[in-house]
Design an enzyme around this catalytic site. Structure first.
Site, mmCIF file in Angstrom:
data_model
loop_
_atom_site.group_PDB
_atom_site.id
_atom_site.type_symbol
_atom_site.label_atom_id
_atom_site.label_comp_id
_atom_site.label_asym_id
_atom_site.label_seq_id
_atom_site.Cartn_x
_atom_site.Cartn_y
_atom_site.Cartn_z
ATOM 1 N N SER A 150 -8.964 1.024 8.624
ATOM 2 C CA SER A 150 -8.592 0.340 9.861
ATOM 3 C C SER A 150 -7.433 -0.608 9.587
ATOM 4 O O SER A 150 -6.980 -1.320 10.461
ATOM 5 C CB SER A 150 -9.783 -0.454 10.388
ATOM 6 N N LYS A 203 0.772 -1.246 0.000
ATOM 7 C CA LYS A 203 0.000 0.000 0.000
ATOM 8 C C LYS A 203 0.807 1.302 0.000
ATOM 9 O O LYS A 203 0.314 2.306 -0.529
ATOM 10 C CB LYS A 203 -1.010 -0.024 1.151
#
Lengths: 312, 312
Positions: B75, B50
């Site tokens: 989250s 990511k």
């Protein structure tokens, strides 16, 4: 034994082993306050450093000896390693294993082409069964750790590490039967620049620590450690090398081993077995000793049996 | 969007990301009957792919935008990734996290210098809280997966893989919010030689599979999967890319995911999170499709929370 013994060995075994990578981790360095490099023998063929010594021992046999095969007794990584090495070289391997050895280990030995001979789960039974096979087949017995060709082979992991990281202040390796730490000590002596060798050992099986104190080979009263590769004791071939070339042995608790293993899994994203984590546990324990030092750590293997029961 | 968009992105983000290694495994190849190469984004900074997209999205902002910071709600791995990326580039990151997010994830965000804003654990609360921060601070909202700069950034993992392995027949990646699979599909389209892109998706959250069937973005009724990175649904930016460039999506069961994860841990000796294992699970499931093919697999991340209770 000199520099060339190690270099010749490395040249001899190289076609059969992986040159494993060297990893580092910023977050673990921060925690230890040291500059650590990890030699990742968990990525070695067979999942541990042990094929290095096994390949060398077989290649050092005469052709006539090779034709008759090799035999060892082991319930752990050396069983796999000798089977793998023999399979690659085209030699018959007889592996004496206790009848209660995990099926996953038996399967690995068979996959590599080794022949398993089961025996009662006692050292006496293993030794007498191995002796019987030697007598009947003429195969050569190869000890997992107390054999000079095996010791020199195991030292090639540290040799490779020192080729890549020349200025290590310390190399730290786990201590079990003494083959890895003895080989590591020889490699550090011949190829390090004043590189001191430190062993990591579970307190529960601190025979090597006590042996270096008393000056004679000591035994363990229990084998109650999660580091199942480190339960065995030293031998007459490797003990003198430890006496001469190992600076000290750091003993660690079971929870220190588990915590070090967790850190390696979590921060480095690699799988190592508990025995491997003992070396990092030692560095974290003796913080003042290793602080601001360049430290090589031999991660000895990654053979963990993952049997998830439901969700992990 | 053309070849250069990806190449420029890769050049832009390279100082901030790792070029992760490509691994293979003989024993997994034997099991799959295929020639697989694994792009190991578990070794990426922050433990997942990511940061590639997060870094690109921030670097594509104007200086004025950068001065006001960035905000996201997540989250999971994107919270860490944006925080890490912002910290490296010197930009303020506001991370909206549900109050019940694991402490270990909150700690990681804070370690990288991100500011956590807690909210109720509902998508509506997360979105309204993020909107409030955008309004109050002027920070730019960056979506974890439905943002073209993020999508292109995530595609650089596949770009790197194709630089090293030019003749892949397939690339397989997990499908969650669609950022990784869309970026992967663009990279394969522009840099593969007829390389088809296949997604792996848990049956329990097969919104992407159903979306490609129905031609509109579908939602999940449950989030009951161990692959916690794959619970989110597609967006209007990435869905058209999937429609155009993804050949098919293979759905796998929870036990197939767990088994694939176990195999990666055990055979490759690396730690991957369940979401990563979905791609291998897909290859093992569709054996005829992938047999004798050269298959690239994106291992998306390795963030697993190891809390050993006693002995593992």
């Amino acid at each position: 034994m000199d520099k060339d013994t190690l270099l010749d060995c490395h040249r001899r075994i190289s076609p059969h082993i992986h040159r494993t990578p060297v990893f580092s981790s910023r977050s673990l360095n921060r925690m230890a306050g040291a500059d650590m490099v990890f030699k990742c023998e968990n990525f070695q063929r067979g999942g541990s450093f042990k094929p290095r010594g096994a390949v060398n021992a077989i290649l050092c046999l005469t052709e006539e000896q090779q034709e008759k095969g090799v035999v060892t007794h082991s319930s752990g990584n050396f069983a796999q390693a000798l089977s793998l090495a023999a399979g690659r070289i085209g030699v018959q391997a007889y592996i004496v294993m206790p009848s209660n050895a995990p099926q996953v280990k038996k399967n690995a030995v068979m996959e590599y082409g080794g022949e398993i001979i089961e025996c009662d789960p006692t050292l006496a039974a293993r030794e007498s069964e191995a002796a019987r096979i030697v007598k009947e087949t003429g195969a050569t017995f190869i000890h997992p750790s107390n054999d000079m060709d095996v010791i020199v082979g195991q030292g090639t992991a540290c040799l490779e590490l020192l080729e890549e990281e020349q200025n290590l202040h310390y190399v730290v390796a786990p201590v079990g039967g003494g083959g890895l730490i003895a080989g590591t000590a020889l490699a550090a002596y011949y190829f390090g620049k004043g590189c001191a060798v430190v062993g990591g050992e579970p307190i529960a099986v601190d025979d090597a620590y006590r042996s270096l104190k008393s000056g004679k080979i000591e035994s363990n009263k229990t084998t109650d450690t999660i580091a199942d590769g480190l339960k065995t004791q030293l031998g007459d071939k490797n003990f003198p090398i430890l006496q001469k070339h190992v600076e000290s042995i750091v003993r660690v608790t079971e929870s220190e081993i588990i915590e070090a293993m967790r850190l390696i899994w979590e921060r480095m994203k690699i799988v190592v077995e508990p025995s491997s984590a003992v070396a990092l546990a030692a560095v974290l324990k003796e913080r003042e000793k290793f602080e601001n030092q360049k430290v090589g750590i031999i991660l000895s293997g990654g053979n963990v049996d993952f049997r998830f029961k439901g969700r992990p």
